[in-house]
Write a protein that holds these residues in place. Structure first.
Motif, short mmCIF file in Angstrom:
data_model
loop_
_atom_site.label_atom_id
_atom_site.label_comp_id
_atom_site.label_asym_id
_atom_site.label_seq_id
_atom_site.Cartn_x
_atom_site.Cartn_y
_atom_site.Cartn_z
N LEU A 4 -3.70 51.45 -18.64
CA LEU A 4 -5.06 51.08 -18.95
C LEU A 4 -5.67 50.98 -17.29
O LEU A 4 -5.50 49.97 -16.69
N ARG A 5 -5.74 52.13 -16.90
CA ARG A 5 -6.22 52.35 -15.12
C ARG A 5 -7.45 51.51 -15.35
O ARG A 5 -8.18 51.64 -16.11
N PRO A 6 -7.77 51.10 -14.09
CA PRO A 6 -8.95 49.96 -13.92
C PRO A 6 -10.21 51.08 -13.63
O PRO A 6 -11.14 50.19 -13.59
N CYS A 7 -10.26 52.24 -13.51
CA CYS A 7 -11.57 53.00 -13.14
C CYS A 7 -11.28 54.09 -13.28
O CYS A 7 -10.51 54.78 -13.43
N CYS A 8 -12.47 54.91 -13.23
CA CYS A 8 -12.68 56.37 -13.37
C CYS A 8 -12.11 57.19 -12.21
O CYS A 8 -12.51 56.46 -11.07
N PRO A 17 -10.05 46.60 -19.27
CA PRO A 17 -9.22 46.85 -20.32
C PRO A 17 -10.15 46.84 -21.76
O PRO A 17 -9.83 47.55 -22.78
N GLU A 18 -11.19 46.16 -21.63
CA GLU A 18 -12.04 46.12 -22.88
C GLU A 18 -13.10 47.03 -22.99
O GLU A 18 -13.96 47.33 -23.89
N SER A 19 -13.05 48.11 -22.00
CA SER A 19 -14.05 48.97 -21.98
C SER A 19 -13.97 49.93 -22.97
O SER A 19 -12.86 50.50 -23.31
N PRO A 58 -5.41 44.26 -27.20
CA PRO A 58 -5.82 43.17 -27.82
C PRO A 58 -5.79 41.87 -26.39
O PRO A 58 -4.88 42.00 -25.58
N ALA A 59 -6.84 41.20 -26.19
CA ALA A 59 -7.01 40.18 -25.21
C ALA A 59 -6.04 39.03 -25.41
O ALA A 59 -5.48 38.28 -24.72
N ARG A 60 -6.06 38.65 -26.63
CA ARG A 60 -5.09 37.46 -27.12
C ARG A 60 -3.88 37.95 -28.03
O ARG A 60 -3.65 38.93 -28.64
N ASN A 61 -2.88 37.03 -28.17
CA ASN A 61 -1.68 37.34 -29.02
C ASN A 61 -2.10 37.29 -30.37
O ASN A 61 -2.08 35.97 -30.89
N TRP A 62 -2.46 38.16 -31.18
CA TRP A 62 -2.58 38.03 -32.58
C TRP A 62 -1.27 38.28 -33.16
O TRP A 62 -1.02 37.83 -34.50
N LYS A 63 -0.45 38.97 -32.68
CA LYS A 63 0.84 39.27 -33.46
C LYS A 63 2.03 39.96 -32.45
O LYS A 63 1.66 40.77 -31.76
N GLY A 69 -2.12 39.54 -22.03
CA GLY A 69 -1.15 38.38 -21.29
C GLY A 69 0.21 38.93 -20.96
O GLY A 69 0.73 38.65 -19.77
N ASN A 70 0.81 39.43 -21.98
CA ASN A 70 2.14 40.22 -21.76
C ASN A 70 2.17 41.43 -21.31
O ASN A 70 3.24 41.79 -20.33
N TYR A 71 1.29 42.00 -21.38
CA TYR A 71 1.15 43.61 -20.79
C TYR A 71 -0.01 43.77 -20.22
O TYR A 71 -0.94 44.42 -20.79
#
Length: 102
Positions: A4-8, A17-19, A58-63, A69-71
């Protein structure tokens, strides 16, 4: 796991990450949709492959703890502005072959 690199890599536009505007090739070269689809014509300048939309982690821990948060996403940019003349030669050499046949 994707970096998940931060820019072009070309124009340095932010791709958090949510882009939904991030595009990657199979080597995770990362470009914005504008560069990947317009400027580069769906040809990765680094490997010659095609681009697909980058999945959103995912931004939050769904499963199972599989979330930002972890990755976390990578924070260090990887800038490699494209040599457009060299890229034009690569595109010409590919002769219109679609990404799945390269």
């Amino acid at each position: 796991m994707l970096e998940l690199r931060p820019c072009c890599e070309h124009c340095a536009v932010a791709l958090p990450p949510e882009s939904t505007q991030a595009r990657i090739c199979s080597f995770e070269c990362t470009f914005c949709a504008s560069c990947a689809e317009g400027l580069l014509g769906n040809v990765c300048p680094n490997c010659g492959g095609g681009f697909v939309p980058r999945p959103v982690r995912p931004a939050r821990n769904w499963k199972g703890g599989n979330h930002l948060g972890n990755y976390p996403a990578k924070t260090e940019p990887k800038l490699r502005p494209v040599d457009l003349d060299a890229h034009a030669r690569l595109v010409a050499a590919l002769g219109g072959v679609p990404p799945e046949r390269r």
